[in-house]
Design an enzyme around this catalytic site. Structure first.
Site, PDB file in Angstrom:
ATOM      1  N   GLU A 162       0.847  -1.067  -0.041  1.00  0.00           N
ATOM      2  CA  GLU A 162      -0.200  -0.010   0.090  1.00  0.00           C
ATOM      3  C   GLU A 162       0.870   1.161   0.161  1.00  0.00           C
ATOM      4  O   GLU A 162       1.673   1.227   0.516  1.00  0.00           O
ATOM      5  CB  GLU A 162      -0.841   0.196   1.056  1.00  0.00           C
ATOM      6  N   CYS A 192      20.677  46.577 -12.547  1.00  0.00           N
ATOM      7  CA  CYS A 192      20.850  45.255 -13.342  1.00  0.00           C
ATOM      8  C   CYS A 192      22.199  44.815 -13.323  1.00  0.00           C
ATOM      9  O   CYS A 192      23.035  45.547 -13.827  1.00  0.00           O
ATOM     10  CB  CYS A 192      20.308  45.360 -14.650  1.00  0.00           C
ATOM     11  N   CYS A 222      19.144  44.806 -23.009  1.00  0.00           N
ATOM     12  CA  CYS A 222      19.572  44.370 -21.934  1.00  0.00           C
ATOM     13  C   CYS A 222      20.151  42.793 -22.426  1.00  0.00           C
ATOM     14  O   CYS A 222      19.169  42.024 -22.669  1.00  0.00           O
ATOM     15  CB  CYS A 222      18.919  44.080 -20.552  1.00  0.00           C
ATOM     16  N   TYR A 265      -6.613   2.305   6.437  1.00  0.00           N
ATOM     17  CA  TYR A 265      -5.677   1.008   6.067  1.00  0.00           C
ATOM     18  C   TYR A 265      -5.445   0.042   7.169  1.00  0.00           C
ATOM     19  O   TYR A 265      -4.923  -0.857   7.098  1.00  0.00           O
ATOM     20  CB  TYR A 265      -4.435   1.672   5.821  1.00  0.00           C
ATOM     21  N   LYS A 267       2.263   4.860   1.292  1.00  0.00           N
ATOM     22  CA  LYS A 267       2.354   5.502   2.711  1.00  0.00           C
ATOM     23  C   LYS A 267       1.912   6.866   2.378  1.00  0.00           C
ATOM     24  O   LYS A 267       2.936   7.389   1.985  1.00  0.00           O
ATOM     25  CB  LYS A 267       3.859   5.040   3.374  1.00  0.00           C
ATOM     26  N   LYS A 313      10.917   3.283   2.594  1.00  0.00           N
ATOM     27  CA  LYS A 313      10.873   4.946   2.449  1.00  0.00           C
ATOM     28  C   LYS A 313      11.420   5.488   1.099  1.00  0.00           C
ATOM     29  O   LYS A 313      12.508   4.962   0.798  1.00  0.00           O
ATOM     30  CB  LYS A 313      11.569   5.510   3.616  1.00  0.00           C
ATOM     31  N   CYS A 363      14.300  44.886 -14.425  1.00  0.00           N
ATOM     32  CA  CYS A 363      15.355  45.642 -15.207  1.00  0.00           C
ATOM     33  C   CYS A 363      14.545  46.304 -16.589  1.00  0.00           C
ATOM     34  O   CYS A 363      13.955  45.474 -17.309  1.00  0.00           O
ATOM     35  CB  CYS A 363      16.439  44.740 -15.796  1.00  0.00           C
ATOM     36  N   CYS A 402      23.174  45.094 -17.304  1.00  0.00           N
ATOM     37  CA  CYS A 402      23.362  46.238 -18.088  1.00  0.00           C
ATOM     38  C   CYS A 402      23.176  47.527 -17.205  1.00  0.00           C
ATOM     39  O   CYS A 402      23.343  48.727 -18.071  1.00  0.00           O
ATOM     40  CB  CYS A 402      22.259  46.183 -19.193  1.00  0.00           C
ATOM     41  N   ASP A 449       1.530  10.703   3.233  1.00  0.00           N
ATOM     42  CA  ASP A 449       1.956  11.597   4.297  1.00  0.00           C
ATOM     43  C   ASP A 449       0.933  12.289   4.961  1.00  0.00           C
ATOM     44  O   ASP A 449       0.528  13.562   4.209  1.00  0.00           O
ATOM     45  CB  ASP A 449       3.063  12.338   3.716  1.00  0.00           C
TER      46      ASP A 449
HETATM   47  S1  IVH Z   1      -0.071   0.655   8.647  1.00  0.00           S
HETATM   48  C1  IVH Z   1       1.221  -1.330  11.674  1.00  0.00           C
HETATM   49  N1  IVH Z   1      -0.366   1.663   6.304  1.00  0.00           N
HETATM   50  O1  IVH Z   1       2.566   5.662   8.767  1.00  0.00           O
HETATM   51  C2  IVH Z   1       0.194  -0.544  11.791  1.00  0.00           C
HETATM   52  N2  IVH Z   1       0.398   3.035   7.998  1.00  0.00           N
HETATM   53  O2  IVH Z   1       5.069   4.910  10.168  1.00  0.00           O
HETATM   54  C3  IVH Z   1       0.807   1.000  11.516  1.00  0.00           C
HETATM   55  N3  IVH Z   1       0.793   5.421   7.245  1.00  0.00           N
HETATM   56  O3  IVH Z   1       1.278   5.889  11.882  1.00  0.00           O
HETATM   57  C4  IVH Z   1      -0.053   1.749  10.568  1.00  0.00           C
HETATM   58  N4  IVH Z   1       0.180   5.106   5.149  1.00  0.00           N
HETATM   59  O4  IVH Z   1       0.353   7.305   9.878  1.00  0.00           O
HETATM   60  C5  IVH Z   1       0.040   2.090   7.585  1.00  0.00           C
HETATM   61  N5  IVH Z   1      -0.915   2.379   4.261  1.00  0.00           N
HETATM   62  C6  IVH Z   1      -0.545   2.632   5.419  1.00  0.00           C
HETATM   63  C7  IVH Z   1       0.118   3.926   5.695  1.00  0.00           C
HETATM   64  C8  IVH Z   1       0.495   4.156   7.202  1.00  0.00           C
HETATM   65  C9  IVH Z   1       0.480   5.874   6.089  1.00  0.00           C
HETATM   66  C10 IVH Z   1       1.431   6.190   8.250  1.00  0.00           C
HETATM   67  C11 IVH Z   1       0.563   6.041   9.540  1.00  0.00           C
HETATM   68  C12 IVH Z   1       1.335   5.600  10.746  1.00  0.00           C
HETATM   69  C13 IVH Z   1       2.903   5.654  10.083  1.00  0.00           C
HETATM   70  C14 IVH Z   1       3.734   4.702  10.718  1.00  0.00           C
END
Ligand code: IVH
Length: 717
Positions: free
Chosen positions: A116, A432, A456, A250, A118, A338, A450, A435, A120
């Site tokens: 999945e 400038c 120029c 999730y 991740k 990451k 300018c 020039c 932010d």
């Molecule tokens: S699983 C194992 N799934 O990442 C249960 N976390 O570093 C932990 N996050 O606090 C969460 N997308 O805020 C999971 N698809 C995803 C995620 C996810 C973002 C964030 C979440 C968590 C942090 C952990």
């Protein structure tokens, strides 16, 4: 007269319809009602509820902004701690994690993996009792979070009431090859269920919000994550409601009345209950496929609508998850792979000013070289003088540098705590640097300029660079260095002089041998035949980009006609506003610009519109195309122009919103993706067939467009 329908019945109907449209929009990403229709239903419901206050229930779609503003958020103890994730930073880490999982489960145990994105944002937990949203809390430290129920209620993608998960379109929405799992989600609403997920903001929404905040003189957020966190922790739910927050689910928390056996099944179940679940989730039995998918994902990073900081890999089976257990806060059954960081710190060594093609002076940062997401960064944008002053950025400061998407890296701000007193304030120079003309700043504008427009040399170099760039005349082999030398040698006084260059002009330039020079000259000659749109872009008129240029080219058919048009006539064009219209008229009112157009014409640059690509029809209106591979007769650009000229749009990657994939020889992953999403695939002939009578081979001359008044004007002025 028929009796008015029972208000109770109509209210129920309206609520069901509104919930369904929300679900189509946020969960299936496939709305079937327009915003206007949705608003009309909502208005009707509001009016009925106002007339019958006794019928209002807390889970009504009208009741999102309910609770009063609170001074402090109550603390909430999570019944089961909210975990975090261990990190992998490269494929070796990822493989090592898999080895450990297999060692613990027994080497021959079959394991399925769920992958999945991740996203932010910030983690939250939502509790539903008998299908109704009861409580929501932030993750906090994992043990204790804050009760932000009233704010969470305002997020439209969080259902206030769960759907009964047995409707046909649920299956359809997820029945792709990746969802082929043995256990289908249960068709029940649980007594209680906790749904964990992420609240986040899309990048475009974040940028629009920041613009709005800046315009109102409020503090802007540094990134979508902070914006989401800040928006969710507002004291007044009405403020949260005005913020474009979204949610995706999730992970399951403690639940009663339902048994979930795997991550994949849980995600399907969440979706069926009405929660958005990320479309880019995948389930694989083979870890090599996991690796391949993470690679694909890394490559797509810049095209995402939201900011993701990596990808999460989880062991699918909950039984196996239990066997693997948790160390500290990190489950052994999941890992976050990451992305390389894209924000870092460096030292600001100097601030240099750059003169743009319209004379705008922009300050740029020279920083100690630093690796940012795999790219060495030495220069970063500082936007403008006000930006530097407002953030008090000083030479010598340690600064935060960010690179997002395709944009140029920029300085976020100084790290004040790392100052030692040696830092120097910076001021915009008075003259400038190219020039020596005194710089000016127009009333109410941020930019210093300018004013030496025609002369120029720095501006001229920039104008040449712009003229030869890909979106304009597309002449290869002339970069900044060459443009600079040509201007210095006195060979170029305006862009039309490019067409008077000879092999001698390039003499002594590094890397420019006979063959290279011949290629550049051939490219210059070729560029005389570019479509009018490109030439208009190349002129570098303020506010005129590709879209406006296309509209101007199609309407006027020649530079002569465009030059003769008044601001009012230009303003009448669909899609062109007064600012652009005035800028165009102003540009052509200046004698040097008129002379330039004449000169371009005289050296043989085509200043009217003979190409099929400029003949517009609406045949492809509302359709989005992705092009991949090599087509038999059209270049990529010609195909794009052909599609755009008929009202179609071009996208860079295949998604559900793609209408057609135009595929040629050696098409790769885009073709596979289009097949997977069931998107119609065309070859070049198919594309032409789609255009029907509107189609003409892209590169052949055809009848000129119907002349608009004045378009027959000769260029002899
Ligand atoms: S699983 C194992 N799934 O990442 C249960 N976390 O570093 C932990 N996050 O606090 C969460 N997308 O805020 C999971 N698809 C995803 C995620 C996810 C973002 C964030 C979440 C968590 C942090 C952990």
């Amino acid at each position: 007269m028929a009796p008015a329908p029972e208000p109770t019945q109509r209210i129920t109907e309206l609520r069901e319809q509104l919930r369904y449209h929300n679900y189509r929009y946020y969960v299936l990403d496939d709305p079937i009602a327009s915003d206007a229709e949705y608003d009309a239903l909502m208005r009707e419901l509001r009016a009925l509820e106002q007339a019958h206050p006794g019928l209002v229930t807390p889970d009504s779609p009208t009741q999102r902004v309910g609770g009063a503003a609170s001074e402090k958020f109550a603390k909430v103890q999570h019944p089961v701690p909210m975990l975090s994730l261990g990190n992998a930073f490269d494929e070796n880490d990822l493989r090592a994690w898999r080895e450990r999982v297999l060692r613990l489960l027994g080497d021959d145990t079959p394991v399925a993996w769920v992958v999945e994105p991740k996203i932010d944002g910030l983690a939250i937990a939502l509790t539903y009792e008998n299908g109704v949203f009861a409580r929501g809390a932030t993750r906090g430290d994992g043990e204790i979070g804050e009760d932000v129920t009233a704010n969470l209620r305002t997020i439209p993608s969080i259902p206030l009431q769960l759907r009964m998960p047995d409707q046909a379109d649920d299956r359809q929405a997820t029945s792709d090859e990746h969802s082929s799992v043995a256990s289908l989600p249960p068709s029940i609403i649980p007594t209680t269920i906790e749904v964990r997920g992420e609240v986040y903001m899309r990048i475009a929404d974040f940028e629009a919000l920041n613009e709005r905040l800046a315009a109102a003189g409020e503090r802007v957020a540094a990134n979508p994550r902070n914006a989401a966190a800040g928006s969710l922790r507002q004291k007044d739910p009405a403020v949260t409601a005005s913020r474009p927050l979204r949610f995706f689910a999730y992970a399951p928390g403690p639940s009663m009345g339902v048994t979930l056996t795997s991550q994949w099944q849980t995600l399907e179940y969440f979706q069926a209950l009405g929660f958005p679940v990320n479309r880019d989730r995948r389930r694989f039995a083979d870890f090599e496929q996991v690796i391949a998918y993470t690679r694909e994902w890394m490559a797509r990073r810049d095209q995402l609508e939201y900011e993701a900081d990596g990808i999460v890999v989880k062991v699918d089976s909950f039984g196996q998850q239990r066997e693997l257990g948790v160390v500290g806060r990190d489950p052994r059954w999941a890992i976050a792979y990451k992305f390389p960081a894209r924000e870092t710190t460096s030292r600001l060594l100097d601030i240099v000013v750059n003169v743009g093609r319209t004379g705008v002076i922009t300050p740029g940062a020279v920083i100690e070289p630093v690796n940012l997401g795999g790219v060495m960064v030495r220069n970063a944008s500082l936007h403008n003088a006000d930006y530097i002053a407002e953030r008090d950025i000083r030479i010598g400061d340690y600064v935060t540098v960010k690179r997002a998407g395709d944009v140029i890296p920029y300085i976020i701000g100084p790290i004040i705590d790392r100052r030692d007193g040696s830092e120097q304030r910076w001021h915009m120079p008075a003259r400038c640097p190219a020039c020596n003309t005194p710089l000016e700043r127009a009333e109410g504008e941020v930019a210093w300029r300018c004013p030496n427009f025609g002369i120029c040399p720095a501006q001229l170099v920039r104008r040449v660079e712009h003229f030869v760039s890909r979106g304009a005349l597309d002449i290869v082999g002339i970069g900044e260095k060459q443009a600079q030398l040509l201007v210095e040698r006195g060979l170029i006084k305006d862009v039309a002089d490019l067409y008077t260059l000879t092999a001698d002009s390039f003499a002594g330039m590094e890397g420019y041998g006979t063959k290279k020079i011949a290629n550049v000259l051939a490219g210059i000659a070729d560029s005389k035949q570019r479509p009018l749109t490109r030439l208009i872009v190349g002129l570098g008129i303020r506010f005129v980009g590709e879209v406006a240029a296309q509209a101007l080219a199609v309407t006027f058919g020649s530079l002569g006609a465009l030059m003769a048009a008044s601001a009012e006539q230009i303003d009448e064009i669909e899609g062109i506003g007064p600012v652009v219209a005035n800028s165009v008229a102003q540009f052509f009112s200046l004698e040097p610009n008129r002379a330039l157009v004449q000169k371009l014409h005289d050296v043989g640059v085509q200043t009217d519109q003979p190409l099929a690509a400029a003949r517009q029809s609406d045949a492809l209106m509302g359709k989005t195309f992705v092009i991949t591979g090599t087509l038999p007769s059209l270049t990529r650009e010609q195909a794009e122009e052909l599609i755009k000229a008929h009202g179609g749009k071009i996208a860079g990657s295949v998604s559900k919103k793609t209408s057609y994939l135009v595929a040629g020889e050696a098409a790769g992953s885009k073709l596979a993706k289009a097949r997977e999403l069931n998107i119609t695939i065309l070859d070049e002939a198919g594309l032409r067939a789609l255009l029907g009578d509107a189609s003409v081979p892209a590169a052949s001359p055809t009848d000129p467009p119907a002349p608009v008044e004045g378009s027959q004007l000769s260029l002899d002025l």
